[in-house]
Design a protein around this motif. Structure first.
Motif, PDB file in Angstrom:
ATOM      1  N   TYR A   1      19.544 -88.786  69.038  1.00 40.32           N
ATOM      2  CA  TYR A   1      19.610 -87.716  70.523  1.00 40.32           C
ATOM      3  C   TYR A   1      18.523 -88.439  71.649  1.00 40.32           C
ATOM      4  O   TYR A   1      18.750 -87.436  72.190  1.00 40.32           O
ATOM      5  CB  TYR A   1      17.985 -87.046  69.199  1.00 40.32           C
ATOM      6  CG  TYR A   1      18.553 -86.047  67.978  1.00 40.32           C
ATOM      7  CD1 TYR A   1      19.157 -85.320  68.298  1.00 40.32           C
ATOM      8  CD2 TYR A   1      17.182 -85.954  67.141  1.00 40.32           C
ATOM      9  CE1 TYR A   1      19.293 -84.942  67.006  1.00 40.32           C
ATOM     10  CE2 TYR A   1      17.424 -85.651  65.923  1.00 40.32           C
ATOM     11  CZ  TYR A   1      18.344 -84.840  66.027  1.00 40.32           C
ATOM     12  OH  TYR A   1      18.493 -83.848  65.113  1.00 40.32           O
TER      13      TYR A   1
ATOM     14  N   SER B   1      22.797 -88.888  58.554  1.00 42.55           N
ATOM     15  CA  SER B   1      22.992 -87.827  59.637  1.00 42.55           C
ATOM     16  C   SER B   1      24.114 -87.035  58.747  1.00 42.55           C
ATOM     17  O   SER B   1      24.462 -86.045  59.258  1.00 42.55           O
ATOM     18  CB  SER B   1      23.803 -87.929  61.153  1.00 42.55           C
ATOM     19  OG  SER B   1      23.201 -89.051  61.643  1.00 42.55           O
ATOM     20  N   SER B   2      25.086 -87.701  58.125  1.00 43.74           N
ATOM     21  CA  SER B   2      26.364 -86.760  57.454  1.00 43.74           C
ATOM     22  C   SER B   2      26.894 -88.079  56.308  1.00 43.74           C
ATOM     23  O   SER B   2      26.680 -89.002  56.400  1.00 43.74           O
ATOM     24  CB  SER B   2      27.714 -86.173  58.383  1.00 43.74           C
ATOM     25  OG  SER B   2      28.275 -87.377  58.041  1.00 43.74           O
TER      26      SER B   2
ATOM     27  N   SER C   1      28.107 -83.889  62.987  1.00 40.79           N
ATOM     28  CA  SER C   1      27.179 -83.750  61.626  1.00 40.79           C
ATOM     29  C   SER C   1      25.846 -83.049  62.663  1.00 40.79           C
ATOM     30  O   SER C   1      26.584 -82.602  63.783  1.00 40.79           O
ATOM     31  CB  SER C   1      26.235 -85.236  61.989  1.00 40.79           C
ATOM     32  OG  SER C   1      26.314 -85.837  62.904  1.00 40.79           O
ATOM     33  N   TYR C   2      24.871 -82.991  62.051  1.00 43.41           N
ATOM     34  CA  TYR C   2      24.264 -81.709  62.084  1.00 43.41           C
ATOM     35  C   TYR C   2      23.860 -82.309  63.585  1.00 43.41           C
ATOM     36  O   TYR C   2      23.047 -81.795  64.644  1.00 43.41           O
ATOM     37  CB  TYR C   2      22.883 -81.538  61.173  1.00 43.41           C
ATOM     38  CG  TYR C   2      22.062 -81.405  61.248  1.00 43.41           C
ATOM     39  CD1 TYR C   2      22.373 -79.028  61.586  1.00 43.41           C
ATOM     40  CD2 TYR C   2      21.036 -81.189  61.556  1.00 43.41           C
ATOM     41  CE1 TYR C   2      21.566 -78.223  62.067  1.00 43.41           C
ATOM     42  CE2 TYR C   2      19.779 -80.037  62.265  1.00 43.41           C
ATOM     43  CZ  TYR C   2      20.307 -78.732  62.188  1.00 43.41           C
ATOM     44  OH  TYR C   2      18.684 -77.530  62.623  1.00 43.41           O
ATOM     45  N   PRO C   3      23.071 -83.455  63.204  1.00 43.29           N
ATOM     46  CA  PRO C   3      22.210 -83.613  64.483  1.00 43.29           C
ATOM     47  C   PRO C   3      23.545 -84.494  66.033  1.00 43.29           C
ATOM     48  O   PRO C   3      22.878 -84.049  66.897  1.00 43.29           O
ATOM     49  CB  PRO C   3      22.406 -85.792  64.564  1.00 43.29           C
ATOM     50  CG  PRO C   3      22.045 -85.435  63.097  1.00 43.29           C
ATOM     51  CD  PRO C   3      22.637 -84.317  62.362  1.00 43.29           C
ATOM     52  N   GLU C   4      24.753 -84.845  65.684  1.00 43.23           N
ATOM     53  CA  GLU C   4      25.662 -85.018  66.789  1.00 43.23           C
ATOM     54  C   GLU C   4      25.797 -83.526  67.489  1.00 43.23           C
ATOM     55  O   GLU C   4      25.832 -83.657  68.810  1.00 43.23           O
ATOM     56  CB  GLU C   4      26.980 -85.285  66.038  1.00 43.23           C
ATOM     57  CG  GLU C   4      27.790 -85.900  67.016  1.00 43.23           C
ATOM     58  CD  GLU C   4      28.673 -86.728  65.842  1.00 43.23           C
ATOM     59  OE1 GLU C   4      29.389 -87.530  66.307  1.00 43.23           O
ATOM     60  OE2 GLU C   4      28.773 -85.847  65.036  1.00 43.23           O
TER      61      GLU C   4
ATOM     62  N   SER D   1      20.940 -93.217  61.131  1.00 44.25           N
ATOM     63  CA  SER D   1      19.413 -92.270  60.974  1.00 44.25           C
ATOM     64  C   SER D   1      19.947 -90.640  61.935  1.00 44.25           C
ATOM     65  O   SER D   1      20.081 -91.064  63.149  1.00 44.25           O
ATOM     66  CB  SER D   1      18.663 -92.928  61.278  1.00 44.25           C
ATOM     67  OG  SER D   1      17.949 -93.744  60.223  1.00 44.25           O
ATOM     68  N   LYS D   2      19.569 -89.857  61.135  1.00 43.51           N
ATOM     69  CA  LYS D   2      19.098 -88.443  62.629  1.00 43.51           C
ATOM     70  C   LYS D   2      19.746 -89.161  63.620  1.00 43.51           C
ATOM     71  O   LYS D   2      19.596 -88.504  64.915  1.00 43.51           O
ATOM     72  CB  LYS D   2      19.049 -87.334  61.979  1.00 43.51           C
ATOM     73  CG  LYS D   2      19.948 -87.147  60.604  1.00 43.51           C
ATOM     74  CD  LYS D   2      19.304 -85.934  59.915  1.00 43.51           C
ATOM     75  CE  LYS D   2      19.920 -85.376  58.904  1.00 43.51           C
ATOM     76  NZ  LYS D   2      18.857 -84.167  57.303  1.00 43.51           N
TER      77      LYS D   2
END
Length: 448
Positions: A177, A165-166, A91-94, A172-173
């Protein structure tokens, strides 16, 4: 590295693609719709798809990673092919975490204010030539992209979104982190289509505090009782730093911040922005910026794109555009403009555009949010309701929800545009609040 983006055209996704291309990675991508300015920026970098659509043939065994955007669906044909080939799917945040796991991660979270606070921090660091990696949700003056990734910077500053996240990762994104330094600006129910109760929504922030690295720092808004409750529940071994609205004065529609360094004239206004400023100051302290350095830099901060952004000014009227759409954001923004321009007539125009704001149950959260406007207008698009497959809503329901005397409701963009063109603009300030575009209205034709 060779990376493919599924849904490359999104605001966040295309910025990550640009950042990785600038880092030297080989980037490809697909999407079924790409709008400006994303399309032009991808073309300039030479990584825009040749044609729109999904093409499983683009997913090859030599890809090092696939990054999946929220715009794609869980049955996306490219995603299916990536799974068949056992490729690493992020996913983007991952992926942002993978790029920053050896750095000191600073994550700015909250239902409102996170973009502005992140932008303030980056402005101050840039002013003092402190180079950091970052991801922020708005285009900033002095920055080419909304994402920067290097192999050498010590810090990564991330805007922490509580949304999913995706399509295949429903966390949650901001939970991905694992921050060393974190901030929570406020908690007010949002994203009702995902978090059906306030308790479910609030739980994301409880989990976020638990995700802060042991020995790390949490900076939080002590004026928000929900934030305080979340912080007090936490047993995580972290340092806690509360903040509150600093002293300030308004003279001749200018804001003066009262500090230990004396009174400073700011380029922004609004009580909520001064609260954001305090949070940003404490984060900068953690990064190594002293108060006098922070104040020296922040006086030139004009705001993030579409956050109380002045778009027109004449001798008769001023027009501000703001991304506000959730009830708490609308309330804070309307109050800020009325406080700063107390001698002008305030015309506040809000578009109901998100799933939450168009939900009949959630509409009750907007009660009195437009109360301080001298004239209040609410617009929603019946076409948007059809696209989102939502039930029609009535003018009466909206008026009963907002509890604002004299509220005008429009569901037709042509009628709204005509009304705004003909309205008396003398000694007025217009506040245009939307995460959409008012059904395609041309603000130039109204105000310029």
């Amino acid at each position: 590295m060779k990376i493919h983006f599924i849904a490359i055209g999104g605001s966040a996704m295309h910025n990550l693609a640009l950042a990785l291309a600038q880092k030297g990675y080989t980037i490809t991508g697909s999407d079924d719709a790409i709008f400006e300015p994303s399309l032009s920026r991808l073309k300039k970098q030479g990584i825009a798809p040749d044609q729109l659509g999904w093409f499983p043939s683009k997913i090859t065994a030599d890809l090092d990673a696939v990054i999946l955007g929220m715009h794609a669906h869980s049955d996306n044909p490219e995603l299916r092919r990536a799974k068949e080939l056992n490729l690493k799917i992020y996913s983007y945040p991952e992926f942002l975490y993978e790029q920053s796991k050896n750095k000191t991660r600073v994550v700015i979270a909250g239902s409102h204010g996170k973009t502005t606070i992140t932008s303030m921090i980056l402005h101050v660091l840039n002013y003092h030539h402190v180079d950091v990696d970052f991801m922020v949700g708005a285009q900033l003056e002095g920055f080419d992209t909304m994402v920067k990734l290097t192999d050498h910077n010590e810090f990564m500053v991330l805007e922490g979104d509580e949304y999913l996240s995706s399509p295949i990762d429903l966390r949650s994104k901001f939970l991905l982190y694992q921050p060393n330094i974190a901030l929570i600006s406020g908690i007010a129910w949002d994203h009702i289509n995902v978090f059906s109760t306030f308790e479910t929504y609030k739980q994301q922030f409880i989990s976020f505090v638990s995700s802060v690295s042991q020995g790390g720092a949490l900076i939080y808004n002590e004026e928000d009782k929900e934030v305080v409750d979340v912080v007090e529940q936490s047993n995580n071994y972290i340092k806690k730093f509360p903040y509150h609205t600093p002293g300030y004065a308004i003279r001749d529609e200018k804001v003066y911040l009262q500090t230990s360094e004396g009174e400073l004239q700011l380029s922004l206004f609004g009580r909520h922005n001064l609260l954001n400023l305090e949070g940003a100051r404490l984060v900068c302290n953690q990064i190594g910026i002293q108060n006098e350095e922070f104040y020296e830099a922040i006086i030139s901060f004009k705001g993030a794109s579409q956050r109380l952004e002045k778009i027109y000014e004449t001798k008769d009227y001023i027009v501000y555009k703001d991304f506000a759409h959730a009830p708490s954001k609308v309330l804070a923004t309307v109050k800020a403009v009325k406080e700063n321009f107390s001698h002008k007539r305030l015309v506040a125009c809000l578009e109901l555009h998100t799933y939450s704001s168009l939900n009949p149950e959630f509409l009750k959260q907007y009660k009195y949010s437009l109360e301080e406007a001298d004239e209040a207008i609410v617009f929603y698009s019946e076409e948007a309701l059809k696209i989102k497959r939502m039930e029609p809503i009535s003018e009466e329901l909206i008026k009963n929800s907002f509890k604002k005397s004299g509220l005008k409701v429009f569901s037709d963009s042509i009628s709204l545009e005509k009304y705004l063109k003909e309205i008396d603009k003398t000694n007025s300030v217009f506040l245009m609040m939307s995460s959409g575009n008012y059904g395609g209205i041309n603000l130039n034709s109204i105000f310029k």
